[in-house]
Design a protein around this motif. Structure first.
Motif, PDB file in Angstrom:
ATOM      1  N   GLY A  44      11.446  -7.892  -1.701  1.00 37.56           N
ATOM      2  CA  GLY A  44      10.814  -8.031  -3.006  1.00 37.56           C
ATOM      3  C   GLY A  44      10.827  -6.716  -3.761  1.00 37.56           C
ATOM      4  O   GLY A  44      11.492  -5.754  -3.381  1.00 37.56           O
ATOM      5  N   ARG A  45      10.074  -6.664  -4.833  1.00 38.78           N
ATOM      6  CA  ARG A  45      10.002  -5.449  -5.622  1.00 38.78           C
ATOM      7  C   ARG A  45       9.191  -4.374  -4.893  1.00 38.78           C
ATOM      8  O   ARG A  45       8.297  -4.673  -4.109  1.00 38.78           O
ATOM      9  CB  ARG A  45       9.352  -5.729  -6.969  1.00 38.78           C
ATOM     10  N   GLY A  46       9.495  -3.137  -5.169  1.00 39.36           N
ATOM     11  CA  GLY A  46       8.736  -2.042  -4.587  1.00 39.36           C
ATOM     12  C   GLY A  46       7.314  -2.009  -5.106  1.00 39.36           C
ATOM     13  O   GLY A  46       7.052  -2.389  -6.252  1.00 39.36           O
ATOM     14  N   ASP A  47       6.400  -1.587  -4.260  1.00 34.51           N
ATOM     15  CA  ASP A  47       4.979  -1.530  -4.624  1.00 34.51           C
ATOM     16  C   ASP A  47       4.509  -0.084  -4.488  1.00 34.51           C
ATOM     17  O   ASP A  47       4.368   0.439  -3.373  1.00 34.51           O
ATOM     18  CB  ASP A  47       4.167  -2.441  -3.708  1.00 34.51           C
ATOM     19  N   ALA A  48       4.285   0.567  -5.600  1.00 31.71           N
ATOM     20  CA  ALA A  48       3.901   1.979  -5.601  1.00 31.71           C
ATOM     21  C   ALA A  48       2.458   2.202  -5.196  1.00 31.71           C
ATOM     22  O   ALA A  48       2.013   3.352  -5.119  1.00 31.71           O
ATOM     23  CB  ALA A  48       4.138   2.586  -6.986  1.00 31.71           C
ATOM     24  N   THR A  49       1.716   1.134  -4.952  1.00 33.26           N
ATOM     25  CA  THR A  49       0.297   1.287  -4.579  1.00 33.26           C
ATOM     26  C   THR A  49       0.083   1.279  -3.070  1.00 33.26           C
ATOM     27  O   THR A  49      -1.051   1.428  -2.616  1.00 33.26           O
ATOM     28  CB  THR A  49      -0.540   0.159  -5.202  1.00 33.26           C
ATOM     29  N   LEU A  50       1.133   1.097  -2.287  1.00 33.52           N
ATOM     30  CA  LEU A  50       0.990   0.995  -0.842  1.00 33.52           C
ATOM     31  C   LEU A  50       0.865   2.381  -0.211  1.00 33.52           C
ATOM     32  O   LEU A  50       1.598   3.308  -0.553  1.00 33.52           O
ATOM     33  CB  LEU A  50       2.189   0.263  -0.243  1.00 33.52           C
ATOM     34  N   THR A  51      -0.061   2.513   0.719  1.00 31.88           N
ATOM     35  CA  THR A  51      -0.275   3.761   1.443  1.00 31.88           C
ATOM     36  C   THR A  51      -0.261   3.497   2.939  1.00 31.88           C
ATOM     37  O   THR A  51      -0.606   2.392   3.386  1.00 31.88           O
ATOM     38  CB  THR A  51      -1.615   4.411   1.049  1.00 31.88           C
ATOM     39  N   SER A  52       0.139   4.480   3.695  1.00 30.90           N
ATOM     40  CA  SER A  52       0.133   4.358   5.156  1.00 30.90           C
ATOM     41  C   SER A  52      -0.958   5.194   5.802  1.00 30.90           C
ATOM     42  O   SER A  52      -1.036   5.254   7.026  1.00 30.90           O
ATOM     43  CB  SER A  52       1.503   4.793   5.716  1.00 30.90           C
ATOM     44  N   VAL A  53      -1.787   5.840   4.977  1.00 28.09           N
ATOM     45  CA  VAL A  53      -2.835   6.721   5.514  1.00 28.09           C
ATOM     46  C   VAL A  53      -4.175   6.390   4.872  1.00 28.09           C
ATOM     47  O   VAL A  53      -4.903   7.269   4.399  1.00 28.09           O
ATOM     48  CB  VAL A  53      -2.464   8.207   5.298  1.00 28.09           C
ATOM     49  N   ALA A  54      -4.521   5.111   4.864  1.00 21.55           N
ATOM     50  CA  ALA A  54      -5.763   4.694   4.221  1.00 21.55           C
ATOM     51  C   ALA A  54      -6.989   5.335   4.860  1.00 21.55           C
ATOM     52  O   ALA A  54      -8.024   5.505   4.213  1.00 21.55           O
ATOM     53  CB  ALA A  54      -5.895   3.165   4.261  1.00 21.55           C
ATOM     54  N   GLY A  55      -6.897   5.710   6.128  1.00 26.30           N
ATOM     55  CA  GLY A  55      -8.036   6.330   6.792  1.00 26.30           C
ATOM     56  C   GLY A  55      -8.402   7.685   6.228  1.00 26.30           C
ATOM     57  O   GLY A  55      -9.504   8.190   6.492  1.00 26.30           O
ATOM     58  N   LEU A  56      -7.512   8.307   5.430  1.00 32.48           N
ATOM     59  CA  LEU A  56      -7.850   9.587   4.813  1.00 32.48           C
ATOM     60  C   LEU A  56      -9.021   9.468   3.852  1.00 32.48           C
ATOM     61  O   LEU A  56      -9.748  10.444   3.639  1.00 32.48           O
ATOM     62  CB  LEU A  56      -6.636  10.152   4.070  1.00 32.48           C
ATOM     63  N   ALA A  57      -9.192   8.293   3.260  1.00 36.34           N
ATOM     64  CA  ALA A  57     -10.333   8.109   2.365  1.00 36.34           C
ATOM     65  C   ALA A  57     -11.637   8.217   3.135  1.00 36.34           C
ATOM     66  O   ALA A  57     -12.597   8.869   2.694  1.00 36.34           O
ATOM     67  CB  ALA A  57     -10.235   6.751   1.666  1.00 36.34           C
ATOM     68  N   SER A  58     -11.685   7.591   4.302  1.00 35.92           N
ATOM     69  CA  SER A  58     -12.882   7.681   5.140  1.00 35.92           C
ATOM     70  C   SER A  58     -13.076   9.105   5.658  1.00 35.92           C
ATOM     71  O   SER A  58     -14.186   9.633   5.661  1.00 35.92           O
ATOM     72  CB  SER A  58     -12.760   6.701   6.311  1.00 35.92           C
ATOM     73  N   PHE A  59     -11.989   9.745   6.075  1.00 36.41           N
ATOM     74  CA  PHE A  59     -12.091  11.126   6.555  1.00 36.41           C
ATOM     75  C   PHE A  59     -12.537  12.056   5.434  1.00 36.41           C
ATOM     76  O   PHE A  59     -13.345  12.967   5.646  1.00 36.41           O
ATOM     77  CB  PHE A  59     -10.746  11.575   7.120  1.00 36.41           C
ATOM     78  N   GLY A  60     -12.040  11.825   4.215  1.00 35.88           N
ATOM     79  CA  GLY A  60     -12.461  12.641   3.086  1.00 35.88           C
ATOM     80  C   GLY A  60     -13.933  12.474   2.769  1.00 35.88           C
ATOM     81  O   GLY A  60     -14.621  13.451   2.438  1.00 35.88           O
ATOM     82  N   SER A  61     -14.438  11.247   2.872  1.00 36.03           N
ATOM     83  CA  SER A  61     -15.870  11.021   2.660  1.00 36.03           C
ATOM     84  C   SER A  61     -16.700  11.752   3.700  1.00 36.03           C
ATOM     85  O   SER A  61     -17.738  12.347   3.392  1.00 36.03           O
ATOM     86  CB  SER A  61     -16.172   9.524   2.713  1.00 36.03           C
ATOM     87  N   PHE A  62     -16.221  11.729   4.945  1.00 34.83           N
ATOM     88  CA  PHE A  62     -16.921  12.437   6.010  1.00 34.83           C
ATOM     89  C   PHE A  62     -16.958  13.943   5.740  1.00 34.83           C
ATOM     90  O   PHE A  62     -18.013  14.588   5.864  1.00 34.83           O
ATOM     91  CB  PHE A  62     -16.232  12.149   7.348  1.00 34.83           C
ATOM     92  N   CYS A  63     -15.823  14.520   5.368  1.00 38.32           N
ATOM     93  CA  CYS A  63     -15.772  15.956   5.099  1.00 38.32           C
ATOM     94  C   CYS A  63     -16.657  16.335   3.920  1.00 38.32           C
ATOM     95  O   CYS A  63     -17.318  17.383   3.941  1.00 38.32           O
ATOM     96  CB  CYS A  63     -14.331  16.379   4.830  1.00 38.32           C
ATOM     97  N   ARG A  64     -16.694  15.496   2.893  1.00 39.44           N
ATOM     98  CA  ARG A  64     -17.550  15.785   1.746  1.00 39.44           C
ATOM     99  C   ARG A  64     -19.030  15.738   2.139  1.00 39.44           C
ATOM    100  O   ARG A  64     -19.822  16.589   1.716  1.00 39.44           O
ATOM    101  CB  ARG A  64     -17.258  14.772   0.628  1.00 39.44           C
TER     102      ARG A  64
END
Length: 465
Positions: A44-64
């Motif tokens: 299908g068409r490429g999807d520029a919203t896909l990420t393979s490191v979604a856990g960085l959001a949780s890790f970033g919240s923890f660090c903040r």
């Protein structure tokens, strides 16, 4: 054999459940499984919203929440300040921290991460060129190196305080980082694998109970472990004791490479109990060979003594000069699965090891067996090398390499705290599996109504509160 298979199966079930996978249900199926034909899948068409490191959001919240971002700014803002600065130093360090957490141990790994929308979003909308990052790392001076080491150690102390231990072990060891280039400070030295190869020779202090690094120093490759390291190790012990409370007993363990009167004296004067493996010098071997009073602590299947311990009346001249009469304990055994040993008796099938300590009250066999717990530091350093790439040297500048070395250890300590905050039942897992379960999670980063939304698979361990 059956027990091992059952144990392995249970581990894989746990990992599969954590990842949100399904268990096999072959006992309920009556038709043979057929693999799908991949040629029937259409792209299908490429999807520029896909990420393979979604856990960085949780890790970033923890660090903040833990003040890591604010501490980066407070300590390192001075290294790159001014009205025209586009990439401030605290943002660059935070960028490298995220890269290490997702598994990119080299600076040029930022090139691949620049294609990930979540990584780019957390970086501020753009990932700088690697040349800019290399130049920024060269800005580190000695005070900044000390601040980064203190910051790394404080995260390790937080893990120790969380455990509320009644006693802590501080394992001191060195390792070799081979250098295949002409980096500053890379010199030939002790290198068991690549003889005469230029390298770095860092020294580490590792808390066995918390699995955290609480002391680190990058050194040139021609630096051994000896008298010059005594003040450093003594300072680490004092700092460790102050952080966890003076009433908590601390035991330093060190191998035969650290059999040094100055190091023993520094640990003793810092208020720590220590157990070190003694070098079997000729005079010590003679004292052990002349000892006749041995206590059997283990028997073999035929009722014969398998392991024996004894108190050795021995003192090196260096100990006497420093005024410290340390205790020497020897253990001889028929089991040869615990490292290099020396056989002293031609008529007895025993090999021997010796230990030095300032503990005069513990039983001799307890001293020997407690030292065996130090074996945990070897796989821990192995994990730091394989999981956090502390052996990868990014720059020609020694201070820049020292900064990256400490930043990777900081990532290790933060990851251990992050696991306890997000999924404490995974605290015994190794770094590759932790990344799979908590960091390298697929997701989709969407923006709607002036709000960012991260969609992830069900049963993921993402936590953003």
């Amino acid at each position: 054999m059956r027990t091992k298979t059952t144990h392995a199966t249970s581990i894989h079930k746990v990992r599969r459940d954590v990842r949100g996978g399904k268990r096999g249900d072959g006992q309920h199926r009556h038709r043979r499984v057929r693999r799908a034909d991949p040629t029937h899948i259409h792209g299908g068409r490429g999807d520029a919203t896909l990420t393979s490191v979604a856990g960085l959001a949780s890790f970033g919240s923890f660090c903040r929440r833990k003040g890591v971002d604010a501490e980066f700014r407070r300590l390192f803002y001075r290294l790159k300040s001014g009205r025209m600065v586009v990439y401030p130093m605290e943002a660059q360090l935070r960028l490298l921290l995220d890269a290490n957490v997702v598994g990119e141990g080299r600076v040029f790994g930022l090139e691949s991460l620049a294609a990930d929308p979540l990584f780019v979003h957390l970086a501020g909308g753009v990932v700088p060129s690697i040349d800019t990052v290399y130049r920024d790392l060269c800005r580190f001076d000695e005070p900044a190196i000390g601040d980064l080491e203190t910051m790394m150690v404080e995260q390790g102390f937080a893990s120790v305080r969380h455990l509320n231990v009644k006693g802590a072990h501080l394992d001191v060891d060195t390792t070799v980082e081979c250098v295949f280039g002409s980096q500053e400070g890379a010199l030939p030295g002790p290198n068991p694998r690549y003889h005469a190869r230029a390298s770095y020779h860092p020294i580490l202090a590792y808390c066995a109970e918390a699995g955290a690094c609480v002391g680190a120093l990058l050194r040139p490759g021609d630096t051994g472990l000896g008298d010059a390291d005594a003040p450093t190790i003594g300072g680490w012990i004092r700092r460790f004791r102050e952080a966890i409370g003076g009433k908590v007993p601390v035991t330093m363990r060190i191998d035969a490479g650290g059999d040094c009167a100055a190091i023993y004296a520094a640990a003793h004067e810092a208020g720590a109990r220590f157990i070190g493996k003694a070098k079997l010098s000729a005079d010590l071997c003679g004292a052990i060979q002349c000892t006749t009073k041995w206590t059997t602590v283990d028997w073999d299947a035929f009722g014969q003594p398998a392991t024996q311990v004894a108190e050795i009346h021995f003192a090196r001249q260096a100990w006497k000069d420093l005024g410290h009469p340390f205790r020497v304990v020897a253990m001889r055994t028929r089991e040869r699965d615990n490292g290099k040993q020396i056989q002293l008796w031609s008529d007895l099938d025993y090999t021997v090891q010796a230990f030095v300590t300032n503990d005069w009250t513990a039983h001799a066999e307890d001293i020997a067996f407690e030292y065996d717990g130090r074996a945990e530091v070897e796989p821990a350093i192995g994990e730091l090398k394989s999981g956090w790439a502390i052996g990868k040297i990014p720059s020609q500048d020694f201070r820049a390499n020292h900064a990256v070395f400490l930043l990777k250890l900081l990532a290790h300590n933060l990851m251990r705290r992050f696991v306890r905050w997000t999924a404490p039942h995974l605290s015994t897992w190794r770094v590759p599996w932790l990344r799979r379960a908590l960091i390298n999670i697929p997701g989709r980063l969407l923006r709607s109504g002036r709000q960012w939304t991260l969609r992830v698979p069900p049963k993921s361990s993402l936590r953003l509160d």
